[in-house]
Structures are given as C-alpha cells and as structure tokens.
Design a protein around this motif. Structure first.
Motif, short mmCIF file in Angstrom:
data_model
loop_
_atom_site.label_atom_id
_atom_site.label_comp_id
_atom_site.label_asym_id
_atom_site.label_seq_id
_atom_site.Cartn_x
_atom_site.Cartn_y
_atom_site.Cartn_z
N VAL A 30 52.54 122.44 -47.22
CA VAL A 30 51.92 123.48 -48.05
C VAL A 30 51.16 124.44 -47.13
CG1 VAL A 30 50.29 123.98 -49.91
CG2 VAL A 30 51.71 121.90 -50.01
N GLU A 31 51.48 125.71 -47.25
CA GLU A 31 50.76 126.73 -46.46
C GLU A 31 49.31 126.81 -46.94
OE1 GLU A 31 51.98 128.59 -43.93
OE2 GLU A 31 53.91 127.56 -44.08
N ARG A 80 38.43 129.52 -49.92
CA ARG A 80 38.71 130.60 -48.98
C ARG A 80 39.22 130.01 -47.66
NH1 ARG A 80 33.77 131.30 -50.94
NH2 ARG A 80 32.74 131.04 -48.93
N PRO A 81 40.04 130.75 -46.93
CA PRO A 81 40.62 130.22 -45.68
C PRO A 81 39.59 129.63 -44.72
CG PRO A 81 41.67 132.29 -46.24
CD PRO A 81 40.54 132.11 -47.22
N GLY A 82 38.44 130.25 -44.61
CA GLY A 82 37.42 129.77 -43.69
C GLY A 82 36.78 128.44 -44.08
N GLN A 83 37.08 127.96 -45.28
CA GLN A 83 36.50 126.70 -45.75
C GLN A 83 37.42 125.50 -45.52
OE1 GLN A 83 35.92 128.29 -49.77
NE2 GLN A 83 33.73 127.88 -49.55
N GLY A 118 48.78 128.38 -50.14
CA GLY A 118 49.62 127.88 -51.22
C GLY A 118 49.06 126.75 -52.05
N TRP A 119 47.82 126.31 -51.79
CA TRP A 119 47.27 125.18 -52.52
C TRP A 119 47.16 125.40 -54.03
CZ3 TRP A 119 48.07 120.96 -50.21
CH2 TRP A 119 47.97 120.86 -48.82
N PRO A 120 46.71 126.58 -54.49
CA PRO A 120 46.63 126.76 -55.96
C PRO A 120 47.99 126.59 -56.64
CG PRO A 120 45.30 128.42 -54.86
CD PRO A 120 46.10 127.72 -53.79
N SER A 123 45.37 118.38 -49.84
CA SER A 123 46.64 117.70 -49.67
C SER A 123 46.68 116.42 -50.50
CB SER A 123 46.86 117.38 -48.19
OG SER A 123 47.98 116.55 -48.00
N HIS A 124 45.57 115.69 -50.52
CA HIS A 124 45.49 114.45 -51.29
C HIS A 124 45.47 114.73 -52.79
CE1 HIS A 124 44.77 110.33 -52.25
NE2 HIS A 124 43.57 110.57 -52.74
N MET A 125 44.78 115.77 -53.20
CA MET A 125 44.75 116.11 -54.63
C MET A 125 46.15 116.45 -55.13
SD MET A 125 41.14 118.26 -54.70
CE MET A 125 41.04 118.58 -56.48
N VAL A 126 46.90 117.21 -54.34
CA VAL A 126 48.27 117.56 -54.73
C VAL A 126 49.18 116.33 -54.64
CG1 VAL A 126 50.29 118.96 -54.11
CG2 VAL A 126 48.00 119.99 -54.12
N GLY A 127 49.09 115.57 -53.56
CA GLY A 127 49.94 114.40 -53.38
C GLY A 127 49.66 113.31 -54.41
N GLY A 128 48.39 113.06 -54.70
CA GLY A 128 48.04 112.06 -55.70
C GLY A 128 48.50 112.47 -57.09
#
Length: 195
Positions: free
Chosen positions: A73-74, A25-28, A77-79, A45-50
């Motif tokens: 990434v907004e 959630r945004p607050g996390q 937009g992470w999922p 960011s690291h999970m996506v980049g790695g």
C-alpha cells in the motif's frame, strides 16, 4: 444469538476508523503509537490487514492464512485500502447464519458473533492507538469504547498476560476515566507522553 448484534457496532467502528485514517498526513507515518512495536505506517498496515482477515473469515475462508498486515500500500493509499476491506467485511457478515456458524480466529473456534465482537474490540483499540499517535484530531465514539471494553473484559483475563496473550499487563486507569482510557488500560496500553 443471546447478545448484542455486533454488526451495526462494527459498521460504526469502521466508519470512525476510516474518518481518522483520512486525517493522517505523510509526516506522521513514521511517528510512534501506544503500541510500541508499531509506528503509524505499521499500525495502518495492521488495521487494513486485520480487517482483511475478518473479511475472509466472514466469507467462509481461512482467515488464519491471511497475514494481518497489508503489503504494497502506497503511503497515500491507506484511506482507500481501508475503505475497500471494511466494505468487504460488512458484506461478508450480512447473513444471520454467519452470526451463529462456528469460525476460526486467532483466539480459537467461536460463533461468528463472538468473532466479530472481538474484531470490534480490535478496530476500536487500534483506532484509539492511531488517535493518540495523531494527537487526537477527532472525537471518538464513547459507546464503541464501552462495547469494546465489555468484550475485552469478557474474553481477556487480567492474568496471566504474555505468551499467547498478545497484551501487556493491565494498567491502572484514573478514577472516572472514559471508556477509551479504561479499554487501553485493560489491554496494557498507556497514552503517548505529550511532554
């Protein structure tokens, strides 16, 4: 290949990570994680980049040229960002030839199956980090932890740590601890305090 094929294990690990990322959630996003230098946003960011890095390796490119952090990434937009790169990895590693071909990863030149096994360890560990940061919203797959722990124990010596080894010293884990707790302890992590 004289070992377990890491491809189906990696696929399961990415499904688990994707499900957990969808709960953020945004607050996390500014909250702490067991990886002290990362808040939740930086961990994502690291999970996506790695994951992008191991996709590029699987495609035959220079993964070491890929920054292991996603840019631009907004927050919402992470999922989608993670789903996009994990789908790319699964496609990149489909061939049997890729499993035995030598590839270059941060810990050296190794056969493809060893590289992908290392990235199973990475995504499973960071999934645990994220789960801890989010208050453990979903149950985690115990078999994935055992695979990741076996890989960690094979490739990461207990000593020395620091320098080129980006992990803290091994932490004690309680007797009878589950695979995730033992994996985190081997990698020098501790659960977040819930006090």
């Amino acid at each position: 290949m004289n070992t377990i094929d890491p491809r189906p294990v990696y696929a399961r690990a990415t499904e688990q990570a994707a499900a957990l990322i969808r709960t953020v959630r945004p607050g996390q996003l500014d909250g702490p994680t067991p990886c002290a230098e990362f808040d939740v946003r930086r961990l994502l960011s690291h999970m996506v980049g790695g994951t992008l890095r191991i996709a590029v390796v699987g495609e035959g490119g220079d993964g070491m040229a890929v920054e292991p952090f996603a840019q631009g990434v907004e927050d919402a937009g992470w999922p989608e960002a993670y789903d996009e790169v994990r789908t790319r990895v699964l496609k990149a590693w489909e061939s049997e030839a890729r499993m035995t071909a030598p590839v270059r990863v941060p810990w050296g030149e190794v056969p493809g199956w060893q590289a992908l096994s290392g990235y199973v360890m990475e995504i499973v560990t960071h999934t645990w980090d994220l789960s801890e940061a989010l208050g453990r919203p979903l149950p985690l797959d115990a078999e994935l932890a055992e695979f990741a722990l076996a890989t960690a124990e094979r490739v990461l010596p207990a000593n020395p740590r620091g320098g080129d080894t980006p992990f803290e010293r091994v932490q004690p884990s309680p007797e009878g601890a589950d695979g995730y707790t033992r994996l985190a302890a081997w990698l020098g992590r501790e659960p977040l305090s819930r006090a």
